[in-house]
Design an enzyme around this catalytic site. Sequence first.
Site, PDB file in Angstrom:
ATOM      1  N   ARG A  53       4.118   1.402  -1.485  1.00 13.62           N
ATOM      2  CA  ARG A  53       5.100   1.479  -2.572  1.00 13.62           C
ATOM      3  C   ARG A  53       4.790   0.491  -3.689  1.00 13.62           C
ATOM      4  O   ARG A  53       4.205  -0.574  -3.453  1.00 13.62           O
ATOM      5  CB  ARG A  53       6.522   1.249  -2.045  1.00 13.62           C
ATOM      6  CG  ARG A  53       6.788  -0.141  -1.496  1.00 13.62           C
ATOM      7  CD  ARG A  53       8.171  -0.253  -0.908  1.00 13.62           C
ATOM      8  NE  ARG A  53       8.297   0.587   0.275  1.00 13.62           N
ATOM      9  CZ  ARG A  53       9.053   1.680   0.353  1.00 13.62           C
ATOM     10  NH1 ARG A  53       9.782   2.049  -0.679  1.00 13.62           N
ATOM     11  NH2 ARG A  53       9.105   2.396   1.461  1.00 13.62           N
ATOM     12  N   GLY A  64     -17.279  -1.047  29.524  1.00 15.78           N
ATOM     13  CA  GLY A  64     -17.813  -0.455  28.296  1.00 15.78           C
ATOM     14  C   GLY A  64     -17.544  -1.361  27.113  1.00 15.78           C
ATOM     15  O   GLY A  64     -16.872  -2.399  27.236  1.00 15.78           O
ATOM     16  N   HIS A  91      18.904   1.081  -1.885  1.00 19.75           N
ATOM     17  CA  HIS A  91      17.468   1.348  -1.736  1.00 19.75           C
ATOM     18  C   HIS A  91      16.738   0.090  -1.256  1.00 19.75           C
ATOM     19  O   HIS A  91      15.957   0.144  -0.304  1.00 19.75           O
ATOM     20  CB  HIS A  91      16.896   1.832  -3.071  1.00 19.75           C
ATOM     21  CG  HIS A  91      15.427   2.109  -3.000  1.00 19.75           C
ATOM     22  ND1 HIS A  91      14.913   3.219  -2.368  1.00 19.75           N
ATOM     23  CD2 HIS A  91      14.354   1.397  -3.440  1.00 19.75           C
ATOM     24  CE1 HIS A  91      13.588   3.185  -2.432  1.00 19.75           C
ATOM     25  NE2 HIS A  91      13.230   2.087  -3.081  1.00 19.75           N
ATOM     26  N   GLU A 141       8.718  -0.688  11.301  1.00 19.87           N
ATOM     27  CA  GLU A 141       7.644  -1.701  11.314  1.00 19.87           C
ATOM     28  C   GLU A 141       8.156  -2.995  10.665  1.00 19.87           C
ATOM     29  O   GLU A 141       8.992  -2.943   9.759  1.00 19.87           O
ATOM     30  CB  GLU A 141       6.378  -1.154  10.633  1.00 19.87           C
ATOM     31  CG  GLU A 141       6.588  -0.588   9.228  1.00 19.87           C
ATOM     32  CD  GLU A 141       6.299  -1.587   8.148  1.00 19.87           C
ATOM     33  OE1 GLU A 141       5.840  -2.674   8.459  1.00 19.87           O
ATOM     34  OE2 GLU A 141       6.561  -1.257   6.975  1.00 19.87           O
ATOM     35  N   GLN A 185       6.403  -5.406   9.100  1.00 17.37           N
ATOM     36  CA  GLN A 185       5.608  -5.994   8.018  1.00 17.37           C
ATOM     37  C   GLN A 185       6.360  -6.008   6.685  1.00 17.37           C
ATOM     38  O   GLN A 185       6.244  -6.962   5.915  1.00 17.37           O
ATOM     39  CB  GLN A 185       4.331  -5.168   7.870  1.00 17.37           C
ATOM     40  CG  GLN A 185       3.157  -5.953   7.333  1.00 17.37           C
ATOM     41  CD  GLN A 185       1.949  -5.058   7.141  1.00 17.37           C
ATOM     42  OE1 GLN A 185       1.991  -3.855   7.422  1.00 17.37           O
ATOM     43  NE2 GLN A 185       0.889  -5.640   6.651  1.00 17.37           N
ATOM     44  N   CYS A 244       0.826  -1.213   0.000  1.00 14.03           N
ATOM     45  CA  CYS A 244       0.000   0.000   0.000  1.00 14.03           C
ATOM     46  C   CYS A 244       0.860   1.262   0.000  1.00 14.03           C
ATOM     47  O   CYS A 244       0.374   2.337  -0.337  1.00 14.03           O
ATOM     48  CB  CYS A 244      -0.966  -0.009   1.173  1.00 14.03           C
ATOM     49  SG  CYS A 244      -0.167  -0.328   2.723  1.00 14.03           S
TER      50      CYS A 244
END
Lengths: 284, 423
Positions: free
Chosen positions: B52, B190, B100, B115, B117, B50
């Site tokens: 790149r 709640g 890169h 992260e 992922q 999502c």
Amino acid sequence: MTILTLAVLFAGALAYAGATAASALYLSRKREAALLLTRRLALLGAGLFLLVFLLRWAAWGCLPMTTPADALVVFVILATAVMFVSARDTTRAVASFYLPAIFVLAVLCACVAPAAFGQAPKALHGVFLAGHVILAFLAYAFFLGASVTSVAYLFQSRHLKKHHTVGLFQALPPLERLDRSLFLLIRHGYLMFATTLLVGAVWAHFDRELLGPRWYLAPKILQAVPMVLFYAFVFHARQCGLLRGRKLAFAVLIGFSIMLGIYLVRALLGLSYYHFWESSPWAS
Amino acid sequence: MGVVAVGLSHHTSPLELRERLHFPPETIPAALRELQNRLHGGAAVILSTCNRVEIYAHHEKDAAALCEDLRAFIASWHRIPESEFVPSLYEHKGPEAVSHLFRVTASLDSLVVGEAQILGQVHEAFMLAQDQQSVDKVLSALFQRAFSVAKQVRTETRIGAGKVSVASIAVDLAVSIFIDLADKTVMIVGSGKMGESTLKSLLARGVGRILLVNRSHEKALVLAEELGGEAVPFEDLDEALPRADIVVTSTAAAVPLLHPGHFQRALRKRGNAPMFVIDIAVPRNVDPAVNELDNVYLYDVDALKQAASENLEARREEIDQCLRLVDEGVAKFVQWMQSLIAEPAILSISEELHGIRERELQKLLDACPDLTGEQREAVTQMTRRIVNAILQRPMSQLKREVATDDPSFVLQLVRRIFGLKES
């Protein structure tokens, strides 16, 4: 032999200096490699101090524990042992809190050793007494460990309260683990110290020749009694949940600091000792 | 070096454009085949997430021409004119492409730095390309090295330390207070969505018991049955509070429901055992004064967000250290790529020497017809080992020389020494 012993002692102090520097690096950069180096250098320092102890023993033929330098050597070794036992696995980061305190003791030892190591340590009267002294040192080492763990607990607790949960906070163990560790250190220290006092009292009662009939008026005893009462209170208060967490940590830290202060004042005023190896000044 | 990376990411393009250029996983095999047809061989990996869309490719042709081909492929595959995406496109060639990929895989280029992922996503992209046989020796080595650098970055730095989402931060904080969540009780007051998501995160970490408190007891019963917890009537909240080690509140109440008095009573009953309170309701359900109590740690939404931003900041502080590891990885890979220049020469030398070995071996075997099959095999193996042993050191040195020195001079010299033909 004395020069060799001193050289080994200085090398040990240097190893502790290195361990303390590595622990400071760990506290500031949180690198696991720094913590590993801290532990290795501390182990090296303890090994060298143990060698000093053995060399002194071999040179004079009696357990070296009666001069301030010898006492500090034993205390540094035991404090490091307590560090390795209590700061392991998930609590290993706490070792970096121990090192500055142990380093100060090692430096103090290195300062007084040149004057003390030329003389023979006075022999203790029997294995029973040697055990009594070692047990007392071990109890002190546990109390030192409890104080250091209190600092770590207060650090974690403060960061949690202030919602500042990055940096060293992430490397230190959970609060519950520190609380449990603190309780165990207090318990072991208190039980050992109480045993030491009881054993000492029984021995002094039966062997009046050595310390005299008014041995209980010796400054060391006058300090030891409130000390054991304080740790008894802390231990039982924690046991029943009356004193826990930050309050317990503060109590342990303040109590230990006061007692350390009294010890130093006593030492400076020369009100330090009853002598196990000669006639007591409190005999008459 | 014929390795290139062409693509766009959240740094260079809006979400709308990334959506248009996205390769859904099921289309990637076809896209890889199409790409190989266009390139007439070569190797490629398509990474589409999502944040790149990137194509990594290796080809014998010039890097600039390869980039041009990849741009044309993207345009034709998505039927979008080049002019619409080229301004957002980046093209990395040679060592920059390697660097890169290493930064992307190590999550240094992610929207949420550190992260975990992305490592899995790059791995999936690589596996997909491998299944389509669209990776060659170079791309395979490149991605393997990227995975190993990413692992090194995660283990040697604190780039992944500290969570950045509210639910996971709450769990992390619980773990920094309690040794083991398995013997702990969590109370949910709640039924807000955030509360539910926090509870699920705590359950995933193995929290022992659940108490559900709701103004509608029926709702609490339904949830309790669903999650395997115990429903507590709202009126019994005060009584049940001492049983809870972790309290999560997310009701729509306009005024605080829990005050210092509630927790003081609870602490007395608990022997001052610590309590962790997560108040994710807005307006707050727990009086902020509760945080002043000893052994109670209160986190409201703002505190959790502060922890998230601090964690993110701490991760950013680790970036320099991570980039050093990436640079080391890039240098090693580039050196390895350089050493590949020597491969044809090494192959020729090896063929030459093994040719000599085989001729001499044949003469020997012809002269000794009485040798058994086993003996012939043993002699053959021995000669092979000798030649390989002779070759090993000079060939390793040759690889090092071409990677560090002027490769054309070194290779020419070697060819002259061994009398090899120019390739």
